[in-house]
Design a protein around this motif. Structure first.
Motif, PDB file in Angstrom:
ATOM      1  N   ASP A 115       7.845   6.902  -6.787  1.00  0.00           N
ATOM      2  CA  ASP A 115       6.579   6.641  -7.473  1.00  0.00           C
ATOM      3  C   ASP A 115       5.704   5.652  -6.697  1.00  0.00           C
ATOM      4  OD1 ASP A 115       8.728   4.791  -8.324  1.00  0.00           O
ATOM      5  OD2 ASP A 115       7.102   3.783  -9.405  1.00  0.00           O
ATOM      6  N   GLN A 116       6.254   5.067  -5.614  1.00  0.00           N
ATOM      7  CA  GLN A 116       5.487   4.151  -4.761  1.00  0.00           C
ATOM      8  C   GLN A 116       5.189   4.781  -3.398  1.00  0.00           C
ATOM      9  OE1 GLN A 116       8.596   1.146  -4.871  1.00  0.00           O
ATOM     10  NE2 GLN A 116       7.319  -0.212  -6.124  1.00  0.00           N
ATOM     11  N   LEU A 117       5.240   6.090  -3.333  1.00  0.00           N
ATOM     12  CA  LEU A 117       5.115   6.783  -2.049  1.00  0.00           C
ATOM     13  C   LEU A 117       3.876   6.356  -1.280  1.00  0.00           C
ATOM     14  CD1 LEU A 117       6.463   9.047  -0.304  1.00  0.00           C
ATOM     15  CD2 LEU A 117       4.840  10.619  -1.377  1.00  0.00           C
ATOM     16  N   ASP A 118       2.747   6.219  -1.968  1.00  0.00           N
ATOM     17  CA  ASP A 118       1.489   5.926  -1.284  1.00  0.00           C
ATOM     18  C   ASP A 118       1.040   4.480  -1.380  1.00  0.00           C
ATOM     19  OD1 ASP A 118       0.812   8.549  -0.238  1.00  0.00           O
ATOM     20  OD2 ASP A 118       0.578   9.144  -2.330  1.00  0.00           O
ATOM     21  N   TYR A 119       1.671   3.692  -2.237  1.00  0.00           N
ATOM     22  CA  TYR A 119       1.234   2.296  -2.351  1.00  0.00           C
ATOM     23  C   TYR A 119       2.321   1.448  -2.985  1.00  0.00           C
ATOM     24  CZ  TYR A 119      -1.261  -1.910  -3.691  1.00  0.00           C
ATOM     25  OH  TYR A 119      -1.637  -3.221  -3.829  1.00  0.00           O
ATOM     26  N   LEU A 120       2.547   0.274  -2.409  1.00  0.00           N
ATOM     27  CA  LEU A 120       3.360  -0.755  -3.035  1.00  0.00           C
ATOM     28  C   LEU A 120       2.816  -2.105  -2.611  1.00  0.00           C
ATOM     29  CD1 LEU A 120       6.838  -1.088  -1.259  1.00  0.00           C
ATOM     30  CD2 LEU A 120       4.880   0.033  -0.246  1.00  0.00           C
ATOM     31  N   GLU A 121       2.976  -3.108  -3.481  1.00  0.00           N
ATOM     32  CA  GLU A 121       2.350  -4.399  -3.236  1.00  0.00           C
ATOM     33  C   GLU A 121       3.034  -5.177  -2.124  1.00  0.00           C
ATOM     34  OE1 GLU A 121       1.875  -6.689  -6.760  1.00  0.00           O
ATOM     35  OE2 GLU A 121       0.699  -5.159  -7.800  1.00  0.00           O
ATOM     36  N   GLU A 122       4.356  -5.170  -2.096  1.00  0.00           N
ATOM     37  CA  GLU A 122       5.090  -5.975  -1.120  1.00  0.00           C
ATOM     38  C   GLU A 122       5.620  -5.078  -0.010  1.00  0.00           C
ATOM     39  OE1 GLU A 122       8.931  -9.019  -1.080  1.00  0.00           O
ATOM     40  OE2 GLU A 122       7.812  -8.652  -2.928  1.00  0.00           O
ATOM     41  N   PRO A 123       5.462  -5.479   1.260  1.00  0.00           N
ATOM     42  CA  PRO A 123       5.907  -4.627   2.370  1.00  0.00           C
ATOM     43  C   PRO A 123       7.398  -4.304   2.291  1.00  0.00           C
ATOM     44  CG  PRO A 123       4.565  -6.456   3.167  1.00  0.00           C
ATOM     45  CD  PRO A 123       4.849  -6.730   1.731  1.00  0.00           C
ATOM     46  N   ASP A 124       7.717  -3.017   2.501  1.00  0.00           N
ATOM     47  CA  ASP A 124       9.114  -2.607   2.493  1.00  0.00           C
ATOM     48  C   ASP A 124       9.587  -2.328   3.911  1.00  0.00           C
ATOM     49  OD1 ASP A 124       7.797  -0.210   3.053  1.00  0.00           O
ATOM     50  OD2 ASP A 124       9.027   0.978   1.687  1.00  0.00           O
ATOM     51  N   VAL A 125      10.802  -1.797   4.045  1.00  0.00           N
ATOM     52  CA  VAL A 125      11.370  -1.567   5.367  1.00  0.00           C
ATOM     53  C   VAL A 125      10.561  -0.521   6.143  1.00  0.00           C
ATOM     54  CG1 VAL A 125      13.025   0.194   4.586  1.00  0.00           C
ATOM     55  CG2 VAL A 125      13.539  -1.188   6.617  1.00  0.00           C
ATOM     56  N   PHE A 126       9.938   0.426   5.444  1.00  0.00           N
ATOM     57  CA  PHE A 126       9.148   1.420   6.178  1.00  0.00           C
ATOM     58  C   PHE A 126       7.910   0.782   6.783  1.00  0.00           C
ATOM     59  CE2 PHE A 126       6.013   4.791   6.774  1.00  0.00           C
ATOM     60  CZ  PHE A 126       6.745   5.652   7.580  1.00  0.00           C
ATOM     61  N   HIS A 127       7.185   0.019   5.987  1.00  0.00           N
ATOM     62  CA  HIS A 127       6.018  -0.678   6.539  1.00  0.00           C
ATOM     63  C   HIS A 127       6.420  -1.587   7.686  1.00  0.00           C
ATOM     64  CE1 HIS A 127       2.351  -3.135   6.776  1.00  0.00           C
ATOM     65  NE2 HIS A 127       3.192  -4.153   6.894  1.00  0.00           N
TER      66      HIS A 127
END
Length: 286
Positions: A115-127
């Motif tokens: 559900d966060q495929l296109d946006y999330l507030e905190e950078p994850d491992v992919f970013h």
């Protein structure tokens, strides 16, 4: 990955690092990485700086699944002396700058959910890993990142972190570069975002302005939407040269007496590559 954080998370070392614990990733976690990687890698060809693609190849990041930081760091260390270390999330500015100054890139060890495929507030491992790490295999950009970390340590003592953070934002996160075949993407916030990869390069809305260090450090940015202006460097070599040759202390002093520029501002002194319509920002404001 720096932010306002004032307590050491449970289980973190004094430098805020934690084990990546690669074995804990589920099949769904690896599938999410593969989905994101396939989508981005496919659409970035012809849009991203060739140095980014060279880094993907050199670091063998096209292998399925979330990269193991230990193996990734070994390849990166052989290329430019950098390594990737896991952290639980945002880290304090001083910690962030210390890691960069010592050629360590901090990366979150969690990955977004469907559900966060296109946006999330905190950078994850992919970013953090897909977006940032490939360019750390490029010697000039690798040196720029270390120089930025050392500059951050000095800026902290001058009360100038906010000014310097704008340089990171408009280069490392949301920078464009002039290539032989036109503008190309290199900022991690763009190359890890499907929507902004199209928007930053092809949409008529944003301004695209030639890189100017002082101008960037006077320009506010958007944290809640696509950028209204993108700044374009001529080369990674020139970005590094300008950073190393600038005496930032008098620059910070001079900036204290000058007003900030709005994110959509276009100045008479700007080297304007594209004057944007700002249609996207206007539509979002309605």
């Amino acid at each position: 990955m720096s932010g306002v954080v004032d307590f050491l998370p449970e289980g973190a070392a004094a430098d805020w690092t934690i084990p990546q614990d690669w074995q804990r990733y589920t099949a769904a976690d690896h599938a999410m990485w593969d989905t994101l990687f396939a989508r981005q890698a496919g659409m970035l060809r012809g849009r991203v700086a060739p140095e980014f693609l060279a880094g993907l190849d050199l670091l063998r990041m096209d292998k399925p699944g979330i990269p193991d930081f230990e193996a990734l760091s070994e390849r990166l260390m052989n290329a430019t002396g950098w390594q990737v270390v896991a952290v639980p999330g945002l880290v304090p500015d001083a910690v962030f700058f210390d890691h960069l100054a010592n050629r360590r890139f901090v990366a979150g060890n969690f990955i977004r959910t469907p559900d966060q495929l296109d946006y999330l507030e905190e950078p994850d491992v992919f970013h953090d890993v897909f977006g940032h790490v490939p360019l750390l295999a490029h010697p000039m950009f690798a040196d720029y990142m270390q120089a930025y970390g050392r500059g951050g340590q000095r800026a902290a003592g001058m009360g100038a972190i906010e000014r310097l953070s704008r340089l990171y934002w408009y280069t490392v996160e949301f920078g464009l570069i002039a290539g032989a075949d036109g503008l190309r993407l290199y900022g991690a916030g763009i190359v890890s975002s499907f929507g902004e990869s199209h928007f930053a390069l092809e949409d008529a809305s944003p301004n695209r302005i030639g890189f100017d260090l002082k101008r960037i450090m006077r320009t506010r940015y958007r944290i809640d939407d696509y950028q209204q202006s993108y700044f374009v460097i001529d080369s990674f070599e020139d970005l590094l040269r300008q950073t190393l040759e600038t005496d930032f202390a008098p620059l910070y002093d001079a900036l204290e007496a000058e007003p900030d520029h709005a994110p959509d501002a276009v100045l008479a002194s700007d080297r304007v590559i594209t004057r944007g319509t700002q249609a996207h920002a206007a539509a979002q404001a309605d």
